[in-house]
Design an enzyme around this catalytic site. Structure first.
Site, mmCIF file in Angstrom:
data_model
loop_
_atom_site.group_PDB
_atom_site.id
_atom_site.type_symbol
_atom_site.label_atom_id
_atom_site.label_comp_id
_atom_site.label_asym_id
_atom_site.label_seq_id
_atom_site.Cartn_x
_atom_site.Cartn_y
_atom_site.Cartn_z
ATOM 1 N N ASP A 188 48.449 37.559 29.042
ATOM 2 C CA ASP A 188 48.419 37.707 30.491
ATOM 3 C C ASP A 188 49.308 36.700 31.213
ATOM 4 O O ASP A 188 49.632 35.633 30.678
ATOM 5 C CB ASP A 188 46.987 37.513 31.011
ATOM 6 C CG ASP A 188 46.093 38.704 30.723
ATOM 7 O OD1 ASP A 188 46.519 39.597 29.976
ATOM 8 O OD2 ASP A 188 44.967 38.723 31.245
ATOM 9 N N ASP A 189 49.654 37.050 32.444
ATOM 10 C CA ASP A 189 50.212 36.156 33.470
ATOM 11 C C ASP A 189 51.714 35.919 33.399
ATOM 12 O O ASP A 189 52.276 35.300 34.301
ATOM 13 C CB ASP A 189 49.512 34.792 33.481
ATOM 14 C CG ASP A 189 48.047 34.891 33.859
ATOM 15 O OD1 ASP A 189 47.625 35.989 34.282
ATOM 16 O OD2 ASP A 189 47.324 33.891 33.720
ATOM 17 N N HIS A 227 49.210 43.336 35.989
ATOM 18 C CA HIS A 227 48.178 42.288 36.127
ATOM 19 C C HIS A 227 48.126 41.749 37.553
ATOM 20 O O HIS A 227 47.825 40.583 37.756
ATOM 21 C CB HIS A 227 48.452 41.158 35.130
ATOM 22 C CG HIS A 227 47.292 40.228 34.920
ATOM 23 N ND1 HIS A 227 45.995 40.672 34.770
ATOM 24 C CD2 HIS A 227 47.232 38.866 34.826
ATOM 25 C CE1 HIS A 227 45.191 39.640 34.586
ATOM 26 N NE2 HIS A 227 45.915 38.533 34.630
ATOM 27 N N HIS A 254 47.658 37.470 41.177
ATOM 28 C CA HIS A 254 46.415 37.087 40.508
ATOM 29 C C HIS A 254 45.228 36.795 41.435
ATOM 30 O O HIS A 254 44.496 35.827 41.230
ATOM 31 C CB HIS A 254 46.661 35.862 39.617
ATOM 32 C CG HIS A 254 45.794 35.841 38.381
ATOM 33 N ND1 HIS A 254 44.493 35.370 38.375
ATOM 34 C CD2 HIS A 254 46.058 36.225 37.112
ATOM 35 C CE1 HIS A 254 43.997 35.462 37.149
ATOM 36 N NE2 HIS A 254 44.920 35.973 36.357
ATOM 37 N N TYR A 293 40.672 38.136 36.142
ATOM 38 C CA TYR A 293 39.284 37.738 35.887
ATOM 39 C C TYR A 293 38.429 38.917 35.387
ATOM 40 O O TYR A 293 37.221 38.781 35.222
ATOM 41 C CB TYR A 293 38.632 37.126 37.141
ATOM 42 C CG TYR A 293 39.518 36.136 37.848
ATOM 43 C CD1 TYR A 293 39.754 34.879 37.292
ATOM 44 C CD2 TYR A 293 40.146 36.460 39.046
ATOM 45 C CE1 TYR A 293 40.594 33.956 37.927
ATOM 46 C CE2 TYR A 293 40.985 35.553 39.686
ATOM 47 C CZ TYR A 293 41.203 34.309 39.114
ATOM 48 O OH TYR A 293 42.043 33.395 39.739
ATOM 49 N N HIS A 339 47.258 34.088 26.782
ATOM 50 C CA HIS A 339 48.195 33.940 27.899
ATOM 51 C C HIS A 339 49.531 33.408 27.383
ATOM 52 O O HIS A 339 49.553 32.476 26.572
ATOM 53 C CB HIS A 339 47.635 32.988 28.957
ATOM 54 C CG HIS A 339 46.361 33.467 29.589
ATOM 55 N ND1 HIS A 339 45.147 33.371 28.958
ATOM 56 C CD2 HIS A 339 46.139 34.069 30.787
ATOM 57 C CE1 HIS A 339 44.201 33.881 29.738
ATOM 58 N NE2 HIS A 339 44.769 34.308 30.849
#
Length: 338
Positions: free
Chosen positions: A144-145, A195, A199, A236, A286
């Site tokens: 992720d991210d 995603h 965020h 989350y 991540h």
């Protein structure tokens, strides 16, 4: 005698042509167009119909060679929501007529490859039908991210070295900063998911802003790669049922949380993943943390040593993900928001 000899040469020539396949009709050319209802295609499953709409949006953008600025507009094209509406099965794909729209497209044909796992198998060519798979020794690594300008390329080298693939859930703001890296992710045989833009917790911003976050990120990914991401992973893991319905993309959660974001420790990351991972799991990591990327080679080697095959989310879920549903692992899915 001469006539018989001539006939013999003709017969041999015909036989040779048949063996080579020259001049023969391909199998799909024999297929006749067939009108079907969306209810037949989907067994009246609204999630499957939403998947057809998702594939239609991608096809509209592709067919019109649309720029990223058109991603928001394609979401407003009126697409079938009633099971009684009809489409046509053709040799090339599912042909649909469209109502008046800003793209000025009256008809699209969605390739069957984009409908694998979305419509019932009997309406697909045999090559595009899903078959039962065993996931006891399959897991999906997800990151992720990103993309991160330094760490993601490093991770891609690791994946290539060990001949495995992963799924990257990227934020729109990072894709817009690093479009070349987003393209490199796909070029390596990996997947990209949405995603959000920056965020936020979807549960706190409401449905309208959530849809805006997803649309904006879809636009960034399309601008960078020329394709819309199939999946969404909410930050989350938070998403409401209303948001799940509005997004109209499959929601991908996870069953193993490496907690790499909390540890920021290579050894702890490795131990956490290896202790919790079982067949059919989706592993959350991540690619914006150096420790996580450093842990990846050992995790991959140890999982492979245990006989696990590391695959993309699409492969793990057998291409059968549907909008409005959220997936935690190979055999664990629920309605979005529940």
């Amino acid at each position: 005698m001469k006539q018989k000899k001539w006939q013999r040469w003709v017969w041999l020539a015909v036989a040779a042509v048949a063996m080579l396949g020259v001049g023969t009709l391909p199998a799909q050319a024999k297929t006749t167009n067939k009108t079907v209802t969306f209810g037949q295609l989907t067994n009246k499953n609204p999630h499957r119909l939403a998947a057809i709409r998702q594939a239609a949006r991608q096809q509209i953008l592709k067919q019109t060679h649309a720029k990223g600025s058109k991603v928001a507009a394609v979401c407003k094209v009126k697409l079938p929501k009633h099971m009684t509406k009809k489409a046509t099965l053709t040799p090339k794909g599912l042909r649909m007529n469209l109502l008046d729209n800003k793209f000025k497209v009256k008809q699209i044909t969605i390739p069957y490859s984009q409908l694998k796992g979305k419509v019932l198998n009997r309406y697909l060519p045999k090559t595009q039908r899903t078959k039962a798979i065993k996931t006891k020794k399959m897991v999906a690594l997800t990151f992720d991210d990103g993309p991160d300008k330094t760490l993601t390329p490093r991770l891609l080298k690791t994946l290539k070295k060990y001949k495995v693939h992963a799924t990257f859930f990227e934020t729109g703001q990072n894709v817009s900063r690093n479009p070349k890296i987003a393209r490199a992710v796909l070029a390596g045989g990996n997947e990209i998911g949405n995603h959000s833009w920056n965020h936020p917790d979807f549960n706190r911003i409401g449905t309208a802003k959530t849809v805006s976050q997803i649309t904006r990120t879809n636009r960034a990914i399309y601008q960078a790669t020329g394709t819309l991401p199939q999946f969404v992973r909410p930050p989350y893991g938070n998403i409401t049922a209303a948001e799940g319905r509005a997004i109209e993309q499959p929601i991908i959660r996870w069953s193993v949380d490496s907690r790499d974001w909390a540890y920021l420790n290579k050894t702890k990351d490795i131990n956490e993943v290896m202790r919790d991972t079982r067949g059919g799991d989706i592993i959350l990591m991540h690619d914006i943390h150096a420790q996580s990327v450093a842990a990846a080679p050992t995790i991959i080697k140890r999982l492979k040593a245990k006989g696990y095959k590391l695959v993309t989310v699409s492969q793990l879920l057998n291409y059968q993900t549907l909008p409005g549903l959220q997936y935690f692992g190979a055999h664990d899915y629920r309605t979005a928001g529940k």
